[in-house]
Design a protein around this motif. Structure first.
Motif, PDB file in Angstrom:
ATOM      1  N   ASP A  65      -0.298 -13.657   2.822  1.00  0.00           N
ATOM      2  CA  ASP A  65       1.111 -14.019   2.670  1.00  0.00           C
ATOM      3  C   ASP A  65       1.585 -13.900   1.226  1.00  0.00           C
ATOM      4  OD1 ASP A  65       1.301 -14.512   5.366  1.00  0.00           O
ATOM      5  OD2 ASP A  65       1.007 -16.683   5.164  1.00  0.00           O
ATOM      6  N   ASP A  66       0.726 -14.264   0.285  1.00  0.00           N
ATOM      7  CA  ASP A  66       1.119 -14.215  -1.122  1.00  0.00           C
ATOM      8  C   ASP A  66       0.889 -12.847  -1.760  1.00  0.00           C
ATOM      9  OD1 ASP A  66      -1.633 -14.498  -0.949  1.00  0.00           O
ATOM     10  OD2 ASP A  66      -1.785 -15.739  -2.738  1.00  0.00           O
ATOM     11  N   ALA A  67       0.189 -11.957  -1.081  1.00  0.00           N
ATOM     12  CA  ALA A  67      -0.071 -10.599  -1.570  1.00  0.00           C
ATOM     13  C   ALA A  67      -0.088  -9.651  -0.375  1.00  0.00           C
ATOM     14  CB  ALA A  67      -1.391 -10.542  -2.322  1.00  0.00           C
ATOM     15  N   PRO A  68       1.099  -9.300   0.146  1.00  0.00           N
ATOM     16  CA  PRO A  68       1.150  -8.449   1.337  1.00  0.00           C
ATOM     17  C   PRO A  68       0.781  -6.997   1.023  1.00  0.00           C
ATOM     18  CG  PRO A  68       3.356  -8.836   0.517  1.00  0.00           C
ATOM     19  CD  PRO A  68       2.428  -9.681  -0.316  1.00  0.00           C
ATOM     20  N   ALA A  69       0.263  -6.307   2.026  1.00  0.00           N
ATOM     21  CA  ALA A  69       0.003  -4.868   1.911  1.00  0.00           C
ATOM     22  C   ALA A  69       1.312  -4.125   2.118  1.00  0.00           C
ATOM     23  CB  ALA A  69      -1.026  -4.449   2.952  1.00  0.00           C
ATOM     24  N   GLY A  70       1.327  -2.857   1.727  1.00  0.00           N
ATOM     25  CA  GLY A  70       2.506  -2.026   1.928  1.00  0.00           C
ATOM     26  C   GLY A  70       3.545  -2.180   0.848  1.00  0.00           C
ATOM     27  N   VAL A  71       3.104  -2.291  -0.407  1.00  0.00           N
ATOM     28  CA  VAL A  71       4.012  -2.539  -1.529  1.00  0.00           C
ATOM     29  C   VAL A  71       4.010  -1.357  -2.496  1.00  0.00           C
ATOM     30  CG1 VAL A  71       3.686  -5.037  -1.402  1.00  0.00           C
ATOM     31  CG2 VAL A  71       2.218  -3.684  -2.906  1.00  0.00           C
ATOM     32  N   GLU A  72       4.995  -1.328  -3.378  1.00  0.00           N
ATOM     33  CA  GLU A  72       4.971  -0.410  -4.516  1.00  0.00           C
ATOM     34  C   GLU A  72       4.021  -1.041  -5.522  1.00  0.00           C
ATOM     35  OE1 GLU A  72       4.800   1.993  -7.288  1.00  0.00           O
ATOM     36  OE2 GLU A  72       6.127   2.693  -5.685  1.00  0.00           O
ATOM     37  N   THR A  73       2.891  -0.391  -5.761  1.00  0.00           N
ATOM     38  CA  THR A  73       1.864  -0.976  -6.625  1.00  0.00           C
ATOM     39  C   THR A  73       2.217  -0.885  -8.106  1.00  0.00           C
ATOM     40  OG1 THR A  73       0.629   1.091  -6.845  1.00  0.00           O
ATOM     41  CG2 THR A  73       0.045  -0.362  -4.973  1.00  0.00           C
ATOM     42  N   GLY A  74       3.045   0.076  -8.469  1.00  0.00           N
ATOM     43  CA  GLY A  74       3.330   0.301  -9.878  1.00  0.00           C
ATOM     44  C   GLY A  74       2.243   1.103 -10.574  1.00  0.00           C
ATOM     45  N   ILE A  75       1.232   1.513  -9.830  1.00  0.00           N
ATOM     46  CA  ILE A  75       0.116   2.256 -10.416  1.00  0.00           C
ATOM     47  C   ILE A  75       0.512   3.723 -10.585  1.00  0.00           C
ATOM     48  CG2 ILE A  75      -2.258   3.039 -10.060  1.00  0.00           C
ATOM     49  CD1 ILE A  75      -2.681   0.439  -8.419  1.00  0.00           C
ATOM     50  N   ARG A  76       0.169   4.274 -11.734  1.00  0.00           N
ATOM     51  CA  ARG A  76       0.366   5.689 -12.027  1.00  0.00           C
ATOM     52  C   ARG A  76      -1.005   6.294 -12.306  1.00  0.00           C
ATOM     53  NH1 ARG A  76       4.512   3.383 -10.509  1.00  0.00           N
ATOM     54  NH2 ARG A  76       6.576   3.816 -11.357  1.00  0.00           N
ATOM     55  N   PHE A  77      -1.548   7.006 -11.321  1.00  0.00           N
ATOM     56  CA  PHE A  77      -2.811   7.702 -11.523  1.00  0.00           C
ATOM     57  C   PHE A  77      -2.535   9.017 -12.233  1.00  0.00           C
ATOM     58  CE2 PHE A  77      -3.895   5.314  -7.509  1.00  0.00           C
ATOM     59  CZ  PHE A  77      -4.803   4.455  -8.097  1.00  0.00           C
ATOM     60  N   GLU A  78      -3.516   9.513 -12.988  1.00  0.00           N
ATOM     61  CA  GLU A  78      -3.365  10.764 -13.730  1.00  0.00           C
ATOM     62  C   GLU A  78      -4.009  11.927 -12.991  1.00  0.00           C
ATOM     63  OE1 GLU A  78      -3.356  10.345 -18.439  1.00  0.00           O
ATOM     64  OE2 GLU A  78      -5.240   9.690 -17.524  1.00  0.00           O
ATOM     65  N   SER A  79      -3.451  13.098 -13.230  1.00  0.00           N
ATOM     66  CA  SER A  79      -4.007  14.350 -12.723  1.00  0.00           C
ATOM     67  C   SER A  79      -3.849  15.406 -13.808  1.00  0.00           C
ATOM     68  CB  SER A  79      -3.254  14.786 -11.459  1.00  0.00           C
ATOM     69  OG  SER A  79      -3.610  16.107 -11.097  1.00  0.00           O
ATOM     70  N   LEU A  80      -4.770  16.338 -13.872  1.00  0.00           N
ATOM     71  CA  LEU A  80      -4.618  17.452 -14.802  1.00  0.00           C
ATOM     72  C   LEU A  80      -3.670  18.497 -14.243  1.00  0.00           C
ATOM     73  CD1 LEU A  80      -8.304  17.871 -16.033  1.00  0.00           C
ATOM     74  CD2 LEU A  80      -6.390  16.757 -17.214  1.00  0.00           C
ATOM     75  N   ASP A  81      -3.487  18.506 -12.919  1.00  0.00           N
ATOM     76  CA  ASP A  81      -2.641  19.493 -12.248  1.00  0.00           C
ATOM     77  C   ASP A  81      -1.955  18.807 -11.066  1.00  0.00           C
ATOM     78  OD1 ASP A  81      -1.502  21.651 -10.887  1.00  0.00           O
ATOM     79  OD2 ASP A  81      -3.428  22.508 -10.283  1.00  0.00           O
ATOM     80  N   ALA A  82      -0.749  18.285 -11.288  1.00  0.00           N
ATOM     81  CA  ALA A  82      -0.044  17.538 -10.239  1.00  0.00           C
ATOM     82  C   ALA A  82       0.188  18.393  -9.002  1.00  0.00           C
ATOM     83  CB  ALA A  82       1.276  16.985 -10.777  1.00  0.00           C
ATOM     84  N   ALA A  83       0.556  19.654  -9.184  1.00  0.00           N
ATOM     85  CA  ALA A  83       0.811  20.526  -8.021  1.00  0.00           C
ATOM     86  C   ALA A  83      -0.465  20.732  -7.214  1.00  0.00           C
ATOM     87  CB  ALA A  83       1.396  21.862  -8.473  1.00  0.00           C
ATOM     88  N   GLY A  84      -1.570  20.962  -7.890  1.00  0.00           N
ATOM     89  CA  GLY A  84      -2.840  21.143  -7.190  1.00  0.00           C
ATOM     90  C   GLY A  84      -3.288  19.885  -6.475  1.00  0.00           C
TER      91      GLY A  84
END
Length: 125
Positions: A65-84
């Motif tokens: 209840d205090d931490a529901p699933a299905g949220v905008e996490t705010g996490i930004r993972f990195e990639s060397l090639d976003a399109a790939g």
């Protein structure tokens, strides 16, 4: 050391409904390395994973209840090639948004895990 003694970011919690299903997604689909998987005395497990070589990990915490699933996490993972990465995650069945390319901003896209938690993948600049 700062005045409060905080020196960094260790792990970021992601609320999930089923830790085994979430573990399979982050490990097998996203390719994260499992760092810790230990039972907790209060139930559930302490699960930490990270992209290979990353200093910051994610923890798959049991949603409630205090931490529901299905949220905008705010996490930004990195990639060397976003399109790939976008193409590969699409091929693996991950729900991904449009690949965004704005002037002066790294390429990026939104994705969702099995619980609908949203995160972004941003190309390293």
């Amino acid at each position: 050391m700062t005045d409060a003694g905080i020196i960094g970011v260790n792990t970021i919690g992601i609320p999930v409904r089923d830790q085994d299903i979430a573990l399979a997604f982050y490990r097998d689909v996203l390719g994260f390395e499992l760092l810790v998987d230990a039972p907790l005395p209060t139930g559930g497990r302490w699960i930490m994973l990270a992209p290979p070589g990353s200093a910051v990990s994610v923890s798959l915490v049991v949603a409630g209840d205090d931490a529901p699933a299905g949220v905008e996490t705010g996490i930004r993972f990195e990639s060397l090639d976003a399109a790939g990465t976008h193409a590969e995650l699409t091929r693996r069945g991950v729900a991904v948004g449009e690949l965004l390319r704005w002037p002066g901003v790294p390429a990026m896209f939104q994705a969702r895990d099995q619980d609908g938690n949203r995160f972004e993948v941003v190309e390293r600049g």
